[in-house]
Design an enzyme around this catalytic site. Structure first.
Site, PDB file in Angstrom:
ATOM      1  N   LYS A 197       0.843  -1.203   0.000  1.00 38.57           N
ATOM      2  CA  LYS A 197       0.000   0.000   0.000  1.00 38.57           C
ATOM      3  C   LYS A 197       0.874   1.247   0.000  1.00 38.57           C
ATOM      4  CE  LYS A 197      -4.028  -1.777   2.545  1.00 38.57           C
ATOM      5  NZ  LYS A 197      -4.981  -1.575   1.435  1.00 38.57           N
ATOM      6  N   ASP A 218      -2.852  -7.531  -1.834  1.00 37.38           N
ATOM      7  CA  ASP A 218      -3.597  -6.620  -0.962  1.00 37.38           C
ATOM      8  C   ASP A 218      -5.083  -7.000  -0.881  1.00 37.38           C
ATOM      9  OD1 ASP A 218      -3.979  -4.546   0.759  1.00 37.38           O
ATOM     10  OD2 ASP A 218      -3.940  -2.965  -0.768  1.00 37.38           O
ATOM     11  N   ARG A 271     -10.407 -11.396   1.644  1.00 38.48           N
ATOM     12  CA  ARG A 271     -11.279 -12.423   1.058  1.00 38.48           C
ATOM     13  C   ARG A 271     -10.618 -13.792   1.088  1.00 38.48           C
ATOM     14  NH1 ARG A 271     -11.599  -9.126  -4.455  1.00 38.48           N
ATOM     15  NH2 ARG A 271     -11.243  -7.481  -2.929  1.00 38.48           N
TER      16      ARG A 271
HETATM   17  N1  BES Z   1      -8.244  -3.694   4.162  1.00 40.22           N
HETATM   18  C1  BES Z   1      -8.344  -3.267   2.819  1.00 40.22           C
HETATM   19  C2  BES Z   1      -9.615  -2.463   2.535  1.00 40.22           C
HETATM   20  C3  BES Z   1      -9.713  -1.148   3.237  1.00 40.22           C
HETATM   21  C4  BES Z   1      -9.212  -0.001   2.658  1.00 40.22           C
HETATM   22  C5  BES Z   1     -10.352  -1.046   4.452  1.00 40.22           C
HETATM   23  C6  BES Z   1      -9.330   1.205   3.311  1.00 40.22           C
HETATM   24  C7  BES Z   1     -10.478   0.161   5.089  1.00 40.22           C
HETATM   25  C8  BES Z   1      -9.960   1.296   4.527  1.00 40.22           C
HETATM   26  C9  BES Z   1      -8.344  -4.478   1.900  1.00 40.22           C
HETATM   27  O1  BES Z   1      -7.573  -5.546   2.323  1.00 40.22           O
HETATM   28  C10 BES Z   1      -7.792  -4.043   0.592  1.00 40.22           C
HETATM   29  O2  BES Z   1      -6.646  -3.666   0.554  1.00 40.22           O
HETATM   30  N2  BES Z   1      -8.603  -4.098  -0.456  1.00 40.22           N
HETATM   31  C11 BES Z   1      -8.170  -3.708  -1.748  1.00 40.22           C
HETATM   32  C12 BES Z   1      -8.688  -4.729  -2.732  1.00 40.22           C
HETATM   33  C13 BES Z   1      -8.165  -4.565  -4.124  1.00 40.22           C
HETATM   34  C14 BES Z   1      -6.675  -4.855  -4.152  1.00 40.22           C
HETATM   35  C15 BES Z   1      -8.893  -5.509  -5.029  1.00 40.22           C
HETATM   36  C16 BES Z   1      -8.753  -2.337  -2.041  1.00 40.22           C
HETATM   37  O3  BES Z   1      -9.879  -2.057  -1.642  1.00 40.22           O
HETATM   38  O4  BES Z   1      -8.045  -1.526  -2.638  1.00 40.22           O
HETATM   39 ZN    ZN Z   2      -7.287  -5.720   4.314  1.00 41.47          ZN
HETATM   40 MN    MN Z   3      -5.568  -5.364   1.772  1.00 38.59          MN
END
Ligand code: BES
Ligand code: ZN
Ligand code: MN
Length: 501
Positions: free
Chosen positions: A280, A350, A354
């Site tokens: 990230k 990331d 899931r």
């Molecule tokens: N934990 C994150 C989602 C998240 C982002 C929660 C901001 C709270 C605040 C999750 O694991 C994630 O990184 N999701 C990605 C998925 C994508 C790579 C398909 C996302 O939402 O960018």
């Molecule tokens: Zn996450």
């Molecule tokens: Mn993530």
């Protein structure tokens, strides 16, 4: 802190501060003119100078005259009476508590439970006010000096004044329930606020076990060896980049007859989500200590349900892992074999939530649950869609989703349904495995749910994406900056509804 229920004439109560609600423009009644007399016309002067008109958020603090019994009287503006709701009652209570705590007043008497008496029953009003009080009193100060001057005071003694014809025992039972619920919310907040260095998956597991022991809940931990033995390939894949050991936390609460199928709660427990190799950006990465918000809400709900002795059977399953980049971490393109036997192509490390939920959803099927509800801070896309006002709800059973929407509305923790039409599953078809873990930018919250659906095919299931709700960025009355414990109140409301039906 102690919350007690009382009856009697508001103006005859001995208290450091008597709190009265006033609706917009409703400044002419017997009680208020009596107050005005007692404070030598100060209320009349304040209304004439437009300092106080009962508008939403307005407050007027009056100091007592010679015949007043209360040392102070705080008038709280509540806005238009016709627009007043339980939601406004909760918020209004929190506003009052914050104000008084900042004024170093930790003991006062609230008449607010008498409002809304034509629209809602006593238990609901008492619950709303009690929750409003307790949640406004919450602070995470584990790493702060004690008794810093100027800090809001912790509450000491709160009295709730109910009308003469109302039932004290109903009110008291409702205070007890609200205390259990608020304790569950605060437990969840503490877990979310704990920093990542403290909060390893093992720490989360130990907190869950300690809570379970205190509440008479059965607890079991599956460690790495056991996860390997049983084939939790997706969970282990996420965990393999971290030095810290993964755990599957399993709790069983039996409040009903032994042969009644349980309701299952599954919570995403990523104690820190760096993104892994698909790292990230640095900005706001600190907030990713909250990526176990789903787990926290599940644990808080279990605690509250047990403390309330709800006559119902519950199972909680929480996969706890840390998502880190390292030489041992999974790579984009890796293929994992999940507990279900389905293979998963990991296109983005990331999208880890899931992966661990896939195994947890398979595992929980062993309990033959009546329904399964999972909670997860799953997608940034959910924040784009709904912001910080509602969690997304999706699932494979309309009746369950309807019940959750209703419980959300009643509790004040809102959900909004997104569609889960089968066409969305096209986006997660993989060339090399049964499914891939990302579906592109379009409909990110839905394709994440479509992924989960493939592992939740054996029971009624709903998914709550709480990404926008688990963390409060600014801080407001009733909700300081940080973990929110969002979902505990709605889930308890849902469970109570299940008991009645
Ligand atoms: N934990 C994150 C989602 C998240 C982002 C929660 C901001 C709270 C605040 C999750 O694991 C994630 O990184 N999701 C990605 C998925 C994508 C790579 C398909 C996302 O939402 O960018
Ligand atoms: Zn996450
Ligand atoms: Mn993530």
């Amino acid at each position: 802190m102690k919350i007690t229920v009382k009856k009697g004439d508001a103006l005859k109560q001995k208290t450091p501060c008597l709190v009265l609600g006033v609706f917009a423009g409703k400044l002419k009644n017997e009680q208020l003119s009596q107050i005005d007399q007692q404070v030598g016309g100060a209320l009349d002067r304040a209304t004439r100078s437009k300092e106080f008109s009962g508008g939403k958020g307005e407050v007027l603090l009056l100091h007592s005259g010679p015949q007043t019994v209360a040392e102070r009287i705080l008038l709280v503006g509540l806005g238009n009476e016709s627009a007043f709701s339980l939601r406004a009652l909760r918020q209004g209570t929190s506003n009052v508590v914050k104000l008084l705590a900042e004024k170093q007043l930790g003991s006062f008497l609230l008449t607010l439970p008498q409002l809304l008496n034509k629209k809602t029953d006593l238990a609901e009003r008492i619950q709303a006010v009690t929750e409003g009080v307790l949640l406004a009193d919450y602070r995470y100060n584990r790493y702060l000096p004690k008794d810093k001057p100027g800090q809001p005071i912790a509450l000491e003694k709160i009295e709730l004044l109910i009308a003469a014809k109302e039932s004290t025992s109903i009110a008291k039972a409702s205070v007890d329930a609200a205390e259990a619920i608020a304790a569950g919310v605060c437990f969840a907040r503490d877990l979310v606020n704990a920093p990542g260095n403290l909060k390893s998956p093992e720490y989360l597991a130990m907190q869950a076990v300690a809570m379970a022991e205190q509440q008479g809940i059965k607890a079991r931990l599956l460690d790495r060896r056991e996860l390997e033995r049983q084939g939790f390939g997706a969970t282990l894949g996420v965990a393999q980049g971290s030095e810290r050991e993964p755990y599957l936390i399993v709790l069983e609460y039996q409040g009903g007859a032994a042969d009644v199928r349980p309701i299952a709660l599954v919570g995403k427990g990523v104690t820190f989500d760096s993104g892994g190799i698909s790292l990230k950006p640095a900005e706001k990465m600190d907030e990713m200590k909250m990526d176990m918000g789903g787990a926290a809400t599940v644990l808080g709900t279990m605690q509250a349900a047990a403390q309330m002795k709800l006559p119902i059977n519950l199972v909680a399953v929480v996969p706890a892992v840390e998502n880190m980049p390292s030489g041992t971490a999974i790579r984009p393109g890796d293929i994992l074999t999940s507990l279900s036997g389905k293979t998963i192509e990991v296109l983005n490390t990331d999208a880890e939530g899931r992966l661990i939920l896939a195994d947890a959803l398979t595992y929980v099927g062993r309990y033959e649950p009546r329904v399964v509800i999972d909670l997860a801070t799953l997608t940034g896309a959910c924040i784009i869609a709904l912001g910080n006002q509602a969690a997304a709800v999706l699932g494979n059973h309309d009746g369950l989703i309807r019940q959750l929407l209703k419980a959300g509305e009643r509790s004040g923790e809102r959900f909004w349904q997104l569609p889960l039409w089968e066409e969305y599953a096209e986006q997660i078809k993989s060339d090399f495995a049964d499914v891939k873990n990302t579906g592109g930018r379009a409909a990110g919250t839905i394709t994440a749910a479509a992924f989960l659906q493939k592992f939740a095919d054996k029971y009624h299931w709903a998914h709550l994406d709480i990404a926008g709700m688990a963390w409060e960025e600014q801080g407001k009355a009733g909700q300081p900056k940080g973990g929110t414990g969002f979902g505990v109140r709605a889930l308890i409301e849902y469970l109570r509804g299940e008991i009645k039906s």
